[in-house]
Design a protein around this motif. Structure first.
Motif, PDB file in Angstrom:
ATOM      1  N   GLY A 126       9.585  -3.422   0.570  1.00  8.17           N
ATOM      2  CA  GLY A 126       8.659  -4.538   0.391  1.00  8.17           C
ATOM      3  C   GLY A 126       7.796  -4.763   1.612  1.00  8.17           C
ATOM      4  N   GLY A 127       6.541  -4.329   1.530  1.00  9.08           N
ATOM      5  CA  GLY A 127       5.626  -4.485   2.663  1.00  9.08           C
ATOM      6  C   GLY A 127       4.783  -5.732   2.563  1.00  9.08           C
ATOM      7  N   GLY A 128       5.409  -6.849   2.218  1.00  7.79           N
ATOM      8  CA  GLY A 128       4.709  -8.130   2.175  1.00  7.79           C
ATOM      9  C   GLY A 128       4.758  -8.803   3.533  1.00  7.79           C
ATOM     10  N   ASN A 129       4.552 -10.120   3.548  1.00  9.86           N
ATOM     11  CA  ASN A 129       4.469 -10.850   4.816  1.00  9.86           C
ATOM     12  C   ASN A 129       5.734 -10.737   5.656  1.00  9.86           C
ATOM     13  N   ILE A 130       6.890 -10.990   5.045  1.00 11.58           N
ATOM     14  CA  ILE A 130       8.136 -10.945   5.807  1.00 11.58           C
ATOM     15  C   ILE A 130       8.479  -9.516   6.201  1.00 11.58           C
TER      16      ILE A 130
ATOM     17  N   ILE B 139       8.497   1.706   5.514  1.00  9.98           N
ATOM     18  CA  ILE B 139       8.094   0.534   4.735  1.00  9.98           C
ATOM     19  C   ILE B 139       7.654   1.005   3.359  1.00  9.98           C
ATOM     20  N   THR B 140       8.107   0.326   2.316  1.00 13.06           N
ATOM     21  CA  THR B 140       7.700   0.712   0.967  1.00 13.06           C
ATOM     22  C   THR B 140       6.810  -0.355   0.335  1.00 13.06           C
ATOM     23  N   ARG B 141       5.936   0.125  -0.521  1.00 15.32           N
ATOM     24  CA  ARG B 141       5.077  -0.754  -1.303  1.00 15.32           C
ATOM     25  C   ARG B 141       4.510   0.061  -2.458  1.00 15.32           C
ATOM     26  N   ARG B 142       4.319  -0.584  -3.598  1.00 17.77           N
ATOM     27  CA  ARG B 142       3.808   0.135  -4.753  1.00 17.77           C
ATOM     28  C   ARG B 142       2.407   0.680  -4.505  1.00 17.77           C
ATOM     29  N   ASN B 143       1.591  -0.091  -3.809  1.00 17.45           N
ATOM     30  CA  ASN B 143       0.230   0.329  -3.500  1.00 17.45           C
ATOM     31  C   ASN B 143       0.173   0.758  -2.031  1.00 17.45           C
ATOM     32  N   LEU B 144       0.204   2.068  -1.785  1.00 21.24           N
ATOM     33  CA  LEU B 144       0.232   2.565  -0.412  1.00 21.24           C
ATOM     34  C   LEU B 144      -1.060   2.276   0.345  1.00 21.24           C
ATOM     35  N   ALA B 145      -2.141   2.035  -0.382  1.00 19.81           N
ATOM     36  CA  ALA B 145      -3.404   1.711   0.287  1.00 19.81           C
ATOM     37  C   ALA B 145      -3.267   0.445   1.120  1.00 19.81           C
ATOM     38  N   SER B 146      -2.326  -0.435   0.719  1.00 17.83           N
ATOM     39  CA  SER B 146      -2.104  -1.680   1.458  1.00 17.83           C
ATOM     40  C   SER B 146      -1.392  -1.448   2.785  1.00 17.83           C
ATOM     41  N   LEU B 147      -0.861  -0.241   2.971  1.00 19.60           N
ATOM     42  CA  LEU B 147      -0.121   0.073   4.197  1.00 19.60           C
ATOM     43  C   LEU B 147      -0.857   1.087   5.068  1.00 19.60           C
ATOM     44  N   THR B 148      -2.160   1.213   4.855  1.00 19.36           N
ATOM     45  CA  THR B 148      -2.940   2.204   5.599  1.00 19.36           C
ATOM     46  C   THR B 148      -2.862   1.972   7.105  1.00 19.36           C
ATOM     47  N   SER B 149      -3.046   0.736   7.533  1.00 21.65           N
ATOM     48  CA  SER B 149      -3.030   0.457   8.975  1.00 21.65           C
ATOM     49  C   SER B 149      -1.642   0.679   9.567  1.00 21.65           C
ATOM     50  N   GLU B 150      -0.606   0.377   8.800  1.00 22.85           N
ATOM     51  CA  GLU B 150       0.763   0.610   9.282  1.00 22.85           C
ATOM     52  C   GLU B 150       1.031   2.100   9.451  1.00 22.85           C
ATOM     53  N   LYS B 151       0.555   2.897   8.503  1.00 21.45           N
ATOM     54  CA  LYS B 151       0.726   4.348   8.600  1.00 21.45           C
ATOM     55  C   LYS B 151       0.015   4.890   9.825  1.00 21.45           C
ATOM     56  N   GLU B 152      -1.179   4.390  10.079  1.00 20.16           N
ATOM     57  CA  GLU B 152      -1.946   4.840  11.237  1.00 20.16           C
ATOM     58  C   GLU B 152      -1.276   4.432  12.547  1.00 20.16           C
ATOM     59  N   THR B 153      -0.479   3.355  12.500  1.00 22.18           N
ATOM     60  CA  THR B 153       0.222   2.875  13.693  1.00 22.18           C
ATOM     61  C   THR B 153       1.499   3.664  13.960  1.00 22.18           C
TER      62      THR B 153
ATOM     63  N   GLU C  60      20.091   3.720   8.000  1.00 19.68           N
ATOM     64  CA  GLU C  60      21.342   3.009   8.303  1.00 19.68           C
ATOM     65  C   GLU C  60      21.291   1.594   7.750  1.00 19.68           C
ATOM     66  N   PHE C  61      20.101   0.970   7.865  1.00 16.71           N
ATOM     67  CA  PHE C  61      19.915  -0.385   7.360  1.00 16.71           C
ATOM     68  C   PHE C  61      18.804  -0.389   6.318  1.00 16.71           C
ATOM     69  N   ILE C  62      19.059  -1.056   5.211  1.00 20.48           N
ATOM     70  CA  ILE C  62      18.071  -1.180   4.143  1.00 20.48           C
ATOM     71  C   ILE C  62      17.777  -2.659   3.948  1.00 20.48           C
ATOM     72  N   VAL C  63      16.552  -3.057   4.239  1.00 14.74           N
ATOM     73  CA  VAL C  63      16.166  -4.461   4.156  1.00 14.74           C
ATOM     74  C   VAL C  63      15.449  -4.708   2.831  1.00 14.74           C
ATOM     75  N   LEU C  64      15.969  -5.626   2.043  1.00 21.78           N
ATOM     76  CA  LEU C  64      15.329  -6.012   0.788  1.00 21.78           C
ATOM     77  C   LEU C  64      14.427  -7.209   1.074  1.00 21.78           C
ATOM     78  N   ALA C  65      13.137  -6.952   1.214  1.00 20.08           N
ATOM     79  CA  ALA C  65      12.177  -8.001   1.552  1.00 20.08           C
ATOM     80  C   ALA C  65      11.182  -8.145   0.404  1.00 20.08           C
ATOM     81  N   ILE C  66      11.695  -8.536  -0.742  1.00 17.44           N
ATOM     82  CA  ILE C  66      10.894  -8.624  -1.965  1.00 17.44           C
ATOM     83  C   ILE C  66      11.088  -9.993  -2.609  1.00 17.44           C
ATOM     84  N   LEU C  67      10.326 -10.238  -3.671  1.00 15.31           N
ATOM     85  CA  LEU C  67      10.452 -11.502  -4.386  1.00 15.31           C
ATOM     86  C   LEU C  67      11.715 -11.505  -5.238  1.00 15.31           C
ATOM     87  N   PRO C  68      12.302 -12.688  -5.451  1.00 17.65           N
ATOM     88  CA  PRO C  68      13.504 -12.755  -6.300  1.00 17.65           C
ATOM     89  C   PRO C  68      13.285 -12.144  -7.684  1.00 17.65           C
TER      90      PRO C  68
END
Length: 266
Positions: A8-12, A33-47, A63-71
């Protein structure tokens, strides 16, 4: 080397990723970081972050899997992860209103699940994060605490208080931001330009918080130091209380906690 996958590549999710790197807990190439729309993570990929639109692929080797998504999204995501998760992986859920047992019911009773409730100040290393679990090993709870201590303060609490933590800390940051906004508007009312009033309100709020943290005192003892008989401070405080300031704040926190407790079933 700790490898972290954030589902979940949202705010949190993004705040956590950026905060961990900014505070040198790990490098960007150790985080996926995962997200359905990878275009939203372009700047993160470049970083330098790893990005993926496949949750099952993204958790391989983590080792750690963080669930940062909506309920509302968690059941679908857990169904995707269940076949490929291993008992050695630690699941960290920042999903409001979803218990450790709710997660284990889908992923398996042998899984290690720890809940964490940060707020968006995690992006600058200033989050207040509450951590809880049902029966996770103490060493795993400590490891997760270390992760979040790198981006702020941590309190380990009983799991039945997690919805309350959501209201006080996660929703709470919005409440305090709104109070700063109100203070700046009051400043404009009494003659300051908007940008000056906002700067003054922000620094005053920061000073008040730092004063309590560093002096380790109670708010009322610090309030007493700036209130004099028939003075302007007590007049302002009493006017706010007459109009329900504290009551409204408390009611807002209580309603947010009630809402947070029912998100999973909505």
């Amino acid at each position: 080397m700790n490898k972290i996958t954030i589902i979940g590549g949202g705010n949190i999710g993004l705040s956590l990723a950026k905060g961990l790197v900014q505070t040198s807990y790990c490098k960007s190439n150790e985080i996926t970081i995962t997200r359905r729309n990878l275009a939203s993570l372009t700047s993160e990929k470049e970083t330098g972050y790893n990005v993926s639109d496949s949750n099952p692929d993204a958790i391989q080797g983590a080792e750690f899997i963080v669930l940062a998504i909506l309920p509302q999204q968690i059941r679908k995501v857990m169904d995707e992860l269940a076949p490929v998760l291993s008992p050695e992986q630690t699941i960290i859920s920042v999903v409001s209103g979803v218990s450790c047992q709710d997660i284990k019911d889908v992923l398996g009773q042998d899984k290690i699940v720890i809940r964490a409730m940060p707020n968006t100040a995690i992006a600058i290393g200033q989050s207040m994060t509450c951590i809880a679990s049902d029966n996770a090993p103490e060493d795993k709870v400590q490891e997760v605490s270390v992760i979040f201590e790198s981006v702020g303060s941590v309190v380990v609490i009983n799991e039945d208080l997690m919805t309350s933590a959501t209201a006080l800390c996660a929703c709470g940051i919005a409440f305090f931001l709104r109070s700063i906004r109100a203070a700046s508007q009051g400043g404009v009312e009494i003659g300051f330009h908007a940008h000056d009033a906002l700067k003054m309100a922000i620094q005053t709020a920061k000073g008040a918080a730092d004063l309590l943290l560093q002096m380790e005192t109670h708010p009322e003892s610090e309030i007493d130091k700036v209130t004099s008989p028939k003075g302007c401070t007590i007049a302002g405080l009493n006017e706010m209380e007459h109009n329900g300031f504290s009551s409204a704040f408390i009611k807002g926190i209580k309603l947010s906690a009630k809402k947070a407790g029912g998100l999973y079933n909505d």
